[in-house]
Design a protein around this motif. Structure first.
Motif, PDB file in Angstrom:
ATOM      1  N   GLY A  92      44.181  54.063  33.529  1.00  0.00           N
ATOM      2  CA  GLY A  92      42.738  54.203  33.441  1.00  0.00           C
ATOM      3  C   GLY A  92      42.034  53.410  34.517  1.00  0.00           C
ATOM      4  N   GLN A  93      40.819  53.041  34.257  1.00  0.00           N
ATOM      5  CA  GLN A  93      40.010  52.279  35.199  1.00  0.00           C
ATOM      6  C   GLN A  93      40.098  50.787  34.885  1.00  0.00           C
ATOM      7  OE1 GLN A  93      38.449  53.599  37.842  1.00  0.00           O
ATOM      8  NE2 GLN A  93      39.150  55.661  37.279  1.00  0.00           N
ATOM      9  N   GLY A  94      40.265  49.976  35.919  1.00  0.00           N
ATOM     10  CA  GLY A  94      40.271  48.527  35.738  1.00  0.00           C
ATOM     11  C   GLY A  94      41.414  48.072  34.855  1.00  0.00           C
ATOM     12  N   VAL A  95      41.081  47.356  33.777  1.00  0.00           N
ATOM     13  CA  VAL A  95      42.099  46.833  32.871  1.00  0.00           C
ATOM     14  C   VAL A  95      42.455  47.825  31.765  1.00  0.00           C
ATOM     15  CG1 VAL A  95      41.418  44.441  33.296  1.00  0.00           C
ATOM     16  CG2 VAL A  95      40.329  45.723  31.435  1.00  0.00           C
ATOM     17  N   ASP A  96      41.854  49.003  31.804  1.00  0.00           N
ATOM     18  CA  ASP A  96      42.163  50.033  30.813  1.00  0.00           C
ATOM     19  C   ASP A  96      43.448  50.738  31.234  1.00  0.00           C
ATOM     20  OD1 ASP A  96      42.086  51.822  28.737  1.00  0.00           O
ATOM     21  OD2 ASP A  96      40.654  53.163  29.717  1.00  0.00           O
ATOM     22  N   GLN A  97      44.587  50.105  30.922  1.00  0.00           N
ATOM     23  CA  GLN A  97      45.896  50.607  31.320  1.00  0.00           C
ATOM     24  C   GLN A  97      46.804  50.702  30.103  1.00  0.00           C
ATOM     25  OE1 GLN A  97      46.345  51.473  34.528  1.00  0.00           O
ATOM     26  NE2 GLN A  97      44.333  50.698  35.116  1.00  0.00           N
ATOM     27  N   GLY A  98      47.868  51.485  30.255  1.00  0.00           N
ATOM     28  CA  GLY A  98      48.867  51.576  29.203  1.00  0.00           C
ATOM     29  C   GLY A  98      49.662  50.290  29.065  1.00  0.00           C
ATOM     30  N   MET A  99      50.393  50.174  27.967  1.00  0.00           N
ATOM     31  CA  MET A  99      51.129  48.953  27.681  1.00  0.00           C
ATOM     32  C   MET A  99      52.162  48.640  28.762  1.00  0.00           C
ATOM     33  SD  MET A  99      51.240  46.500  25.527  1.00  0.00           S
ATOM     34  CE  MET A  99      50.361  47.193  24.132  1.00  0.00           C
ATOM     35  N   PHE A 100      52.777  49.669  29.317  1.00  0.00           N
ATOM     36  CA  PHE A 100      53.798  49.451  30.351  1.00  0.00           C
ATOM     37  C   PHE A 100      53.234  48.691  31.533  1.00  0.00           C
ATOM     38  CE2 PHE A 100      55.622  50.789  34.402  1.00  0.00           C
ATOM     39  CZ  PHE A 100      56.951  50.443  34.232  1.00  0.00           C
ATOM     40  N   TRP A 101      52.032  49.039  31.971  1.00  0.00           N
ATOM     41  CA  TRP A 101      51.464  48.417  33.166  1.00  0.00           C
ATOM     42  C   TRP A 101      51.049  46.982  32.904  1.00  0.00           C
ATOM     43  CZ3 TRP A 101      53.057  51.199  36.859  1.00  0.00           C
ATOM     44  CH2 TRP A 101      53.141  52.580  36.736  1.00  0.00           C
ATOM     45  N   HIS A 102      50.607  46.689  31.705  1.00  0.00           N
ATOM     46  CA  HIS A 102      50.299  45.300  31.359  1.00  0.00           C
ATOM     47  C   HIS A 102      51.568  44.450  31.365  1.00  0.00           C
ATOM     48  CE1 HIS A 102      46.027  45.589  30.336  1.00  0.00           C
ATOM     49  NE2 HIS A 102      46.291  46.748  29.756  1.00  0.00           N
ATOM     50  N   ILE A 103      52.625  44.970  30.754  1.00  0.00           N
ATOM     51  CA  ILE A 103      53.887  44.227  30.723  1.00  0.00           C
ATOM     52  C   ILE A 103      54.470  44.110  32.121  1.00  0.00           C
ATOM     53  CG2 ILE A 103      56.267  44.315  29.893  1.00  0.00           C
ATOM     54  CD1 ILE A 103      55.224  45.529  27.320  1.00  0.00           C
ATOM     55  N   PHE A 104      54.371  45.165  32.903  1.00  0.00           N
ATOM     56  CA  PHE A 104      54.909  45.142  34.265  1.00  0.00           C
ATOM     57  C   PHE A 104      54.206  44.083  35.113  1.00  0.00           C
ATOM     58  CE2 PHE A 104      54.971  46.840  38.665  1.00  0.00           C
ATOM     59  CZ  PHE A 104      56.336  46.808  38.877  1.00  0.00           C
ATOM     60  N   ALA A 105      52.892  43.975  34.972  1.00  0.00           N
ATOM     61  CA  ALA A 105      52.150  42.956  35.721  1.00  0.00           C
ATOM     62  C   ALA A 105      52.580  41.550  35.304  1.00  0.00           C
ATOM     63  CB  ALA A 105      50.649  43.136  35.502  1.00  0.00           C
ATOM     64  N   SER A 106      52.795  41.351  34.011  1.00  0.00           N
ATOM     65  CA  SER A 106      53.226  40.039  33.532  1.00  0.00           C
ATOM     66  C   SER A 106      54.625  39.712  34.033  1.00  0.00           C
ATOM     67  CB  SER A 106      53.198  39.999  32.004  1.00  0.00           C
ATOM     68  OG  SER A 106      51.888  40.198  31.510  1.00  0.00           O
ATOM     69  N   ILE A 107      55.526  40.694  34.003  1.00  0.00           N
ATOM     70  CA  ILE A 107      56.897  40.468  34.463  1.00  0.00           C
ATOM     71  C   ILE A 107      56.918  40.146  35.953  1.00  0.00           C
ATOM     72  CG2 ILE A 107      59.123  41.592  34.858  1.00  0.00           C
ATOM     73  CD1 ILE A 107      58.806  42.994  32.213  1.00  0.00           C
ATOM     74  N   GLN A 108      56.049  40.789  36.726  1.00  0.00           N
ATOM     75  CA  GLN A 108      55.975  40.480  38.160  1.00  0.00           C
ATOM     76  C   GLN A 108      55.618  39.015  38.384  1.00  0.00           C
ATOM     77  OE1 GLN A 108      53.213  43.631  39.538  1.00  0.00           O
ATOM     78  NE2 GLN A 108      54.792  44.174  41.014  1.00  0.00           N
ATOM     79  N   ARG A 109      54.629  38.513  37.667  1.00  0.00           N
ATOM     80  CA  ARG A 109      54.240  37.111  37.811  1.00  0.00           C
ATOM     81  C   ARG A 109      55.375  36.184  37.383  1.00  0.00           C
ATOM     82  NH1 ARG A 109      49.181  39.205  35.212  1.00  0.00           N
ATOM     83  NH2 ARG A 109      47.678  39.537  36.889  1.00  0.00           N
ATOM     84  N   VAL A 110      56.017  36.531  36.275  1.00  0.00           N
ATOM     85  CA  VAL A 110      57.129  35.707  35.804  1.00  0.00           C
ATOM     86  C   VAL A 110      58.265  35.714  36.814  1.00  0.00           C
ATOM     87  CG1 VAL A 110      58.941  35.565  34.045  1.00  0.00           C
ATOM     88  CG2 VAL A 110      56.568  35.947  33.363  1.00  0.00           C
ATOM     89  N   ALA A 111      58.564  36.873  37.403  1.00  0.00           N
ATOM     90  CA  ALA A 111      59.668  36.966  38.357  1.00  0.00           C
ATOM     91  C   ALA A 111      59.422  36.064  39.569  1.00  0.00           C
ATOM     92  CB  ALA A 111      59.851  38.413  38.807  1.00  0.00           C
ATOM     93  N   ILE A 112      58.204  36.067  40.090  1.00  0.00           N
ATOM     94  CA  ILE A 112      57.902  35.244  41.269  1.00  0.00           C
ATOM     95  C   ILE A 112      57.959  33.761  40.920  1.00  0.00           C
ATOM     96  CG2 ILE A 112      56.149  34.676  42.983  1.00  0.00           C
ATOM     97  CD1 ILE A 112      55.150  37.570  42.731  1.00  0.00           C
ATOM     98  N   GLY A 113      57.264  33.375  39.864  1.00  0.00           N
ATOM     99  CA  GLY A 113      57.241  31.966  39.484  1.00  0.00           C
ATOM    100  C   GLY A 113      58.607  31.454  39.074  1.00  0.00           C
TER     101      GLY A 113
END
Length: 297
Positions: A92-113
């Motif tokens: 969707g628009q902005g933060v209006d995303q499916g659950m997969f994209w929210h989890i994927f964004a979190s996993i990306q941050r965790v992977a880098i840190g």
């Protein structure tokens, strides 16, 4: 087929034929036994958690089925959050995303840190583990800093980076690094003396000693620290994202709370638990491969 055509010419022949037939049938029996044993092990592993989950769901349904209950029952969660469950890839628009994209964004941050924490943590842990001077100088500092709650670092990181995503990555880094440092240092200090003597006899340079003696010997301890670190990282990112906003499972939970979508929060918590479990299993699996089974799963 050849076994069945053997002639029974004397008294010893029947006994011999019976032995041959028994030997011929033995592999088939062994295969049947192996399949049965494997099925038994699978059932013993899968059935207990399934029964436990079923009991929890039944108890939850009974306790929350009242119309006056402040928490939704499992059937109500499915009814209210069905679209969220069946459309995880919604964009969707902005933060209006499916659950997969929210989890994927979190996993990306965790992977880098977490990757940065692994590199720095193993290096610092090796330094502290093999040097008494480094141990006396750095260990008190580490013991003080590791007691600071992860979210207490978030305002400082926001002031330094002036952006939410790198600030969250820094929180992940500072959360995961302490168990990695401590476990690596313990592993280095527990290297057998024979290994150290062999390294001296072979005159290994510092890099060879680090890669061929220190890291393999301390690998079980290191992977114990990695498993603790990845668990703490996943906990910290959910809390950090509640404050920094943007796409991420933490912000999704906070936004659902502000919108009074309790069922969506429960679905998100289930995803958080499953992803955390899978991250832990991945590190444990990698540890078994690297340490050839010496790291406990």
């Amino acid at each position: 087929m050849a076994v069945t055509k053997l002639k029974l010419n004397d008294g010893a022949a029947p006994t011999r034929n019976a032995e041959i037939i028994a030997l011929a049938r033995e592999p088939r029996k062994a295969r049947k036994y192996d399949v049965a044993a494997l099925a038994g092990r699978v059932a013993g592993t899968v059935l207990p958690p399934l029964v436990t989950i079923a009991l929890i769901l039944v108890l939850w349904e009974v306790l929350c089925s009242s119309p006056t209950s402040s928490l939704p029952s499992p059937t109500r969660v499915l009814d209210e959050s069905w679209e969220l469950i069946v459309n995880p890839f919604y964009v969707g628009q902005g933060v209006d995303q499916g659950m997969f994209w929210h989890i994927f964004a979190s996993i990306q941050r965790v992977a880098i840190g977490f990757t940065l924490a692994v590199v720095a943590g193993v290096a610092l842990g090796a330094l502290v583990g093999q040097s008494d001077w480094a141990m006396r100088g750095l260990d008190p500092v580490f013991q003080v800093l590791r007691t600071v709650p992860p979210l207490a670092w978030l305002p400082l990181s926001l002031a330094a980076f002036r952006d939410g995503s790198p600030s969250a990555i820094f929180v992940i880094f500072i959360t995961a690094i302490w168990p990695i440092i401590i476990n690596t240092a313990v592993g280095i200090r527990n290297i057998p003396t024979d290994y150290i003597n062999v390294a001296r006899v072979l005159r290994l340079n510092p890099l060879e000693y680090f890669t061929k003696i220190m890291v393999p010997s301390a690998a079980p301890y290191i992977f114990t620290g990695l498993r603790i670190g990845i668990g703490l990282s996943w906990l910290a990112i959910v809390a950090a994202e509640m404050l920094i906003g943007g796409v991420g499972i933490g912000f999704f939970i906070w936004d659902a709370w502000n919108s009074s979508l309790i069922s969506d929060i429960i679905v998100a918590l289930v995803y958080v638990g499953l992803v955390g479990f899978l991250l832990d299993r991945c590190i444990a699996f990698l540890g078994r491969i690297v340490t050839r089974g010496t790291a406990n799963a």
